[in-house]
Design a protein around this motif. Sequence first.
Motif, short mmCIF file in Angstrom:
data_model
loop_
_atom_site.label_atom_id
_atom_site.label_comp_id
_atom_site.label_asym_id
_atom_site.label_seq_id
_atom_site.Cartn_x
_atom_site.Cartn_y
_atom_site.Cartn_z
N ALA A 62 -15.48 12.17 6.60
CA ALA A 62 -15.92 11.81 5.34
C ALA A 62 -14.75 11.39 4.34
N HIS B 26 0.93 -1.05 -0.10
CA HIS B 26 -0.07 0.00 0.01
C HIS B 26 0.84 1.12 -0.08
N ARG C 29 -13.02 -3.11 7.76
CA ARG C 29 -11.42 -3.39 7.92
C ARG C 29 -11.64 -4.92 8.63
N HIS D 193 -5.12 5.12 4.85
CA HIS D 193 -5.89 5.04 3.64
C HIS D 193 -6.75 6.40 3.54
N ARG E 208 1.06 4.01 -2.95
CA ARG E 208 0.59 5.41 -2.53
C ARG E 208 1.59 6.36 -2.92
N CYS F 266 -8.24 9.74 2.22
CA CYS F 266 -8.53 9.85 0.82
C CYS F 266 -7.60 10.39 0.09
N THR G 212 -17.29 1.92 5.63
CA THR G 212 -16.08 1.23 4.85
C THR G 212 -15.77 -0.11 5.80
C1 HEM Z 1 -16.33 13.91 -1.90
C2 HEM Z 1 -15.55 13.11 -2.51
C3 HEM Z 1 -14.71 12.06 -1.89
C4 HEM Z 1 -15.03 11.37 -0.73
C5 HEM Z 1 -15.84 11.56 0.16
C6 HEM Z 1 -13.85 10.54 -0.65
C7 HEM Z 1 -14.06 9.50 0.46
C8 HEM Z 1 -12.98 8.69 0.61
C9 HEM Z 1 -12.81 7.77 1.79
C10 HEM Z 1 -13.84 7.57 3.02
C11 HEM Z 1 -11.70 7.04 1.50
C12 HEM Z 1 -10.89 5.94 2.59
C13 HEM Z 1 -11.75 4.94 2.72
C14 HEM Z 1 -11.10 3.79 3.93
O1 HEM Z 1 -10.34 4.28 4.63
O2 HEM Z 1 -11.60 2.75 3.54
C15 HEM Z 1 -11.08 7.33 0.27
C16 HEM Z 1 -9.96 6.70 -0.13
C17 HEM Z 1 -9.59 7.18 -1.50
N1 HEM Z 1 -9.99 8.15 -2.27
FE1 HEM Z 1 -11.51 9.21 -2.07
N2 HEM Z 1 -13.15 10.45 -1.73
C18 HEM Z 1 -13.50 11.25 -2.52
C19 HEM Z 1 -12.94 11.84 -3.83
C20 HEM Z 1 -11.76 11.27 -4.45
C21 HEM Z 1 -11.08 11.59 -5.53
C22 HEM Z 1 -11.65 12.83 -6.31
C23 HEM Z 1 -10.13 11.05 -5.74
C24 HEM Z 1 -9.13 10.77 -6.90
C25 HEM Z 1 -9.34 11.13 -7.98
C26 HEM Z 1 -10.09 9.99 -4.57
C27 HEM Z 1 -9.29 8.70 -4.48
C28 HEM Z 1 -9.18 7.97 -3.38
C29 HEM Z 1 -8.17 7.02 -3.16
C30 HEM Z 1 -7.25 6.58 -4.28
C31 HEM Z 1 -8.22 6.44 -2.07
C32 HEM Z 1 -7.73 5.05 -1.35
C33 HEM Z 1 -6.37 5.84 -0.65
C34 HEM Z 1 -5.72 4.56 0.12
O3 HEM Z 1 -6.21 3.70 0.31
O4 HEM Z 1 -4.40 4.88 0.35
N3 HEM Z 1 -11.09 10.08 -3.74
N4 HEM Z 1 -11.78 8.24 -0.47
#
Ligand code: HEM
Length: 451
Positions: free
Chosen positions: A393, A146, A343, A399, A150, A401, A341
């Motif tokens: 959020a 991861h 775990r 992890h 990342r 966002c 989500t």
């Molecule tokens: C309002 C918009 C968004 C919300 C509410 C959101 C929410 C989240 C949340 C809650 C997680 C973590 C999930 C977890 O820990 O299980 C996450 C991870 C992630 N999000 Fe977002 N997201 C949004 C927009 C975006 C955008 C625009 C992108 C990229 C273009 C993105 C890419 C990612 C990626 C790649 C992860 C995984 C990160 C990791 O595991 O290291 N997200 N997001």
Amino acid sequence: MAWHGHRPVDFLGNARHCQPFRLVSRCVSTLPNPIPMNAPATQGTLMGKGLSTLWAPFSPANRLNPYPMYQALRELDPVHQLKTGDWVVSRYADVCTVLMDKRFDVIDMPSYFRYKTLEINDTVVDLYATYQASYNWLLYLRRPMHGRTREMVMKIWPTLNFADCVRTVLAELAGQMAQKAAIDLIDDFAKPLPVMVISRLMGFPETHLEELKYWGERLATVFEPMLSRNEMVEINQAAAAFLAFVDDCITAHEQKPADTMIGKLMAQRTVDGESIDRADLISLIANLFVAGEETTRNLIGNGFAALTAFPEQYERLRQQPELLKPAVEEMLRYDSPVQITSRMALEDAEVSGQLIRAGEQIYVCLGSADRDERQFDSPDQLDITRLKNKHLAFGYGSHFCLGASLARMQGMMAFQLLLDQFPTLRADLPNAVQRKNLLLRGFGTLPTVRV
Ligand code: HEM
């Protein structure tokens, strides 16, 4: 970074993604999976099998409004065990613990599809394309894979010009909306915005916008619980088509290098002579494409509905546009686009006095944490001036966002545009339709009226 030497193992101890990349046909493959068909599925969500009096997320009332259910959970049994042995964690402090504590980690959901086959009209249909599209998503990778993946994305992130791209797309959408007699905020605005933004950043050909919207939406539902067989087949077809499309885009970039997200990721993956293979890259691109679509759409849709439901807050924002930043944060908290989500406990661990045993799965309710009265004053109130707003959020911990800055930018610029150019537009709430999704909460259609 000897990436191939560090492939993680799934819960059966199998090396992950040990099959060479197999570009699947553009429709669902009916050929036998290269993996033994009788191999047991590792993980799928069991959420549907673990209902209780407190935890009934599929009931129509709770789908429409899950917040009373969350409140009862927080009050009566904040670390709640289901019949399946899985847990539901609903209080803010416990959600943070589970997301931060290294004794918990993400679940290898994609492996479920690696072995999954369906019998349809005497034909065995594999869901391998779904696995291929999702196995290298950051959300499902554990340490150390991861961190490395990342880091690779983080290196290119600051070099991308998000603001110009968002501004251009918004101007185009505003022009189209201005021509319309009736505006559906989802179809005409919230849905195309993130697809167009991420597609342009990626360097996807504009000609495929409609397909991209469809593929993104289908793939975003991949880990929703209780998918029907038809839905799984549809997702797999979308995954196969999307994989082939991205493969073509990479080929086009190989023939004619371009300074796009794909071009940068391609260059990045061979930095210092180390590389991830083409299949890894395609799945990672799928992650970046899918993760930001429905989530951003839900921020705009849910936020707009919330502002309509609290007209005094809308009016205040109109009069004090400097409140836009806290207003978007409040929209994210008030009706979080990602509600749940999950775990898994890697070892026995206690959460608020409850012993969670190694291997047990936990549903982590971000949507509930963001309404926890222990953390937020008047949590059921939309308050765009809220000062203490450390909402979850975007998750918490390793992890968190990766696209939060892009999402916030799209949210702020989108609402700025609505306030400036469509100041009389409001959601027609009685005619709005919520999507049936559980993990990603948002509207399917959000018609508008003028006030
Ligand atoms: C309002 C918009 C968004 C919300 C509410 C959101 C929410 C989240 C949340 C809650 C997680 C973590 C999930 C977890 O820990 O299980 C996450 C991870 C992630 N999000 Fe977002 N997201 C949004 C927009 C975006 C955008 C625009 C992108 C990229 C273009 C993105 C890419 C990612 C990626 C790649 C992860 C995984 C990160 C990791 O595991 O290291 N997200 N997001």
